[in-house]
Write an enzyme that holds these catalytic residues in place. Structure first.
Site, PDB file in Angstrom:
ATOM      1  N   TYR A   1     -14.223  53.599  48.864  1.00 55.63           N
ATOM      2  CA  TYR A   1     -15.261  53.669  49.493  1.00 55.63           C
ATOM      3  C   TYR A   1     -16.311  53.688  49.054  1.00 55.63           C
ATOM      4  O   TYR A   1     -16.751  54.145  47.834  1.00 55.63           O
ATOM      5  CB  TYR A   1     -15.245  55.443  50.399  1.00 55.63           C
ATOM      6  CG  TYR A   1     -16.739  55.335  51.751  1.00 55.63           C
ATOM      7  CD1 TYR A   1     -17.336  54.258  51.701  1.00 55.63           C
ATOM      8  CD2 TYR A   1     -16.283  56.412  52.097  1.00 55.63           C
ATOM      9  CE1 TYR A   1     -18.130  54.623  52.627  1.00 55.63           C
ATOM     10  CE2 TYR A   1     -17.456  56.926  53.292  1.00 55.63           C
ATOM     11  CZ  TYR A   1     -18.745  55.615  53.553  1.00 55.63           C
ATOM     12  OH  TYR A   1     -19.268  56.442  54.709  1.00 55.63           O
ATOM     13  N   CYS A   2     -17.496  52.433  49.082  1.00 55.36           N
ATOM     14  CA  CYS A   2     -18.056  52.775  48.897  1.00 55.36           C
ATOM     15  C   CYS A   2     -18.338  52.849  46.756  1.00 55.36           C
ATOM     16  O   CYS A   2     -17.712  51.761  46.743  1.00 55.36           O
ATOM     17  CB  CYS A   2     -19.459  53.708  48.457  1.00 55.36           C
ATOM     18  SG  CYS A   2     -21.189  53.756  47.601  1.00 55.36           S
TER      19      CYS A   2
END
Length: 581
Positions: A314-315
């Site tokens: 994530y990210c």
């Protein structure tokens, strides 16, 4: 006698960092030099562009005529509601959607403001010869400055606030004053915002049962307890970003992605990064790769032997995962079954408005400040994100809470957002320079183990999620991995922003997504063509990802033990690192 030309510059090494650190503290790490260069670039080129100046003068004249015609039409319409609404406004803006803004003189105020914004947008864009980064900075600064004078942000010029004040006899302002005092008290005490106490990690959020099976200097690894009699043999390893606490993926039970995966028959592991202090200043990107991802993968391989791993990032955790996957592909390491990236960039040539705060001057100020503190504070990162969405995250909140006297109830995502983290000085500097500023990863220059990696080596089936209104990782930037890798890629574009678009449990009628798969070796489809070709589906993208994982997983088997070998449980989820302040 002058010193020799090659004499060491001791004063520059000793004095300048301290001066730059003090300057950074005084200007909130926003480089005045960078702002001055941008402003000078724009002003000098505008002065040398008489045609642009004539266009701007013509635009101002036309806007004046529009305002005059609008005012005349409104006076002719009179006070009748239907007639009043029959008069079209020259410029529409959601900030002034309330019918009260159609009353005189507020109609003229808000129209004048919106047209002024449009004029400045025209003035700051399209000036011959201005550097693109400087153009973006000047346009951004103009928007921020104008927002200060928006009639919607002032008590005396906001009809919604004035009507509320008259109707409630000023009680709304009294409540707003109490809200302001409460927020000031909490800020001074370093306490979380009002209502965050209802979302305690381990009690209200981050409560999916599990055990910490590995703890080192960089992270804790959580293995979640199965809830089904059988699970798919391939475990899922989640790599969150270190600029956020992992439990965004394990909020309340009804919107926990981790619980959703566990309940659907998956063995789930998740990294929980340390909240670093000054003593961790020397932790770098290699430490997060080796002691973070690779240490976690080794543990998963031991606990669930002879099974490939579905890795999801994530990210910035997705960026780290892509770096690791490229290095593994280069070295012939085939332990991964697939790769999933949530709002994660791998090409930083178009990183969105966050690039406004990233250039050599800005980074040098941050580095000078981090050299003294040992880390970048979460408040500094939060301030940058707040400026990027100033209306949604700042002005609308100030008006609602302090002028209208309405405090929105805290929810789990808002409480998580206030639970900020720090970033080690070395790692953050490397990340900003190597990835954002120099774009080493997409250019094939990023080194792992002393040798560069290339994303073109990745052949894993890849699932990617971009969000429509992402200010941190714009979806078109996330999409760029398809230019760099010929692997089979399923791209999903979902409604929502960087966080709310990912935390999207099934059953939300306001959510929808588009999805399209490009086969391995297939032709590249540009973003606009992809938008036109990808079918739209209502509701959450979570079930689509689940089906994608199932198609690449084996038949369910007996759940593995919690911990194994050297990876015995050392504590209960959510662990201790996530609780660090």
């Amino acid at each position: 006698m002058p010193p020799p030309a090659n004499a060491p510059l001791f004063m520059a090494e000793r004095l300048d960092p301290a001066i730059h650190a003090a300057l950074a503290r005084s200007v909130a790490s926003l480089s005045h030099a960078s702002a001055l260069m941008a402003g000078s670039d724009w002003a000098l080129h505008l002065a040398a562009s008489p045609g642009k100046c004539m266009d701007l003068a013509h635009l101002a004249l036309r806007q004046g005529q529009e305002m005059a015609a609008y005012a005349q039409a409104r006076m002719a319409a009179g006070p009748d509601r239907e007639a009043r609404h029959a008069v079209a406004t020259p410029a529409q803006d959601r900030r002034f959607a309330d019918p009260a803004w159609q009353q005189w003189p507020f109609n003229l105020m808000h129209q004048s403001f919106v047209l002024t914004e449009q004029w400045w947008a025209a003035a700051t864009h399209g000036v011959w010869g201005v550097d693109k980064h400087h153009e973006d900075m000047v346009a951004f600064a103009a928007r921020q400055f104008l927002d200060i004078f928006s009639p919607g942000n002032q008590l005396a010029t906001n009809p919604v606030v004035l009507n509320r004040t008259l109707a409630q006899g000023g009680a709304n302002l009294a409540r707003g004053a109490l809200h302001l005092l409460e927020d000031a008290r909490r800020h001074a005490a370093g306490a979380p915002p009002a209502g965050a106490e209802n979302f305690v990690v381990g009690r209200d959020v981050g409560i999916t049962p599990g055990k910490v099976v590995l703890k080192n200097r960089v992270m804790e690894l959580i293995q979640y307890t199965p809830t089904t009699p059988a699970v798919h043999p391939e475990p899922i390893l989640i790599v969150p970003a270190w600029i956020m606490k992992y439990y965004i993926l394990d909020l309340s039970p009804h919107n926990s992605l981790i619980k959703y995966l566990v309940d659907q028959g998956h063995t789930v592991f998740c990294i929980s990064w340390i909240n670093p202090g000054a003593e961790d200043r020397d932790l770098g990107m290699d430490d997060y790769l080796d002691q973070g991802f690779h240490a976690a993968l080794n543990a998963v391989n031991t606990i669930v032997p002879q099974a490939k791993v579905h890795a999801a990032g994530y990210c910035l955790g997705g960026t780290l995962l892509a770096i690791a996957a490229a290095a593994m592909a280069r070295d012939g390491d085939e332990r991964l079954a697939s790769m999933t990236l949530f709002a994660a960039q791998t090409d930083f040539t178009e990183p969105g408005e966050l690039a406004l705060f990233i250039d050599n001057s800005q980074i040098s100020l941050l580095e000078a400040q981090m050299a003294q503190t040992g880390y970048l504070t979460g408040a500094q990162m939060a301030g940058a994100f707040q400026m990027l969405r100033s209306y949604d995250l700042l002005w609308s909140r100030l008006v609602n809470e302090y002028l209208l006297g309405e405090r929105a109830p805290m929810n789990d995502l808002m409480a998580w957002n206030a639970d900020t983290t720090r970033m080690p000085a070395t790692m953050h500097s490397q990340y900003l320079r190597r990835l954002f500023l120099d774009d080493d990863l997409s250019e094939g220059r990023y080194p792992v183990g002393g040798k560069p990696v290339t994303l073109g080596d990745i052949t894993l089936p890849t699932f990617m999620v971009g969000t429509v209104t992402d200010h941190v990782a714009p979806w078109r930037s996330v999409f760029k991995l398809q230019q760099l890798s010929s692997a089979e890629t399923t791209f999903v574009l979902t409604s929502g922003g960087h966080n709310a678009g990912i935390v999207s449990p099934p059953g939300n009628p306001r959510r929808h997504f588009q999805m399209l798969t490009r086969p391995a070796g297939g032709n590249y489809l540009p973003p606009d063509a992809w938008l036109a070709a990808a079918p739209e589906t209502p509701d959450s993208w979570w079930p689509a990802w689940l089906a994608w994982l199932k198609a690449r997983s084996g038949a369910p088997v007996k759940p593995p033990r919690t911990g194994s070998g050297a990876y015995k449980p050392v504590g209960d989820a959510p662990g201790t690192y996530v609780l660090q302040k």
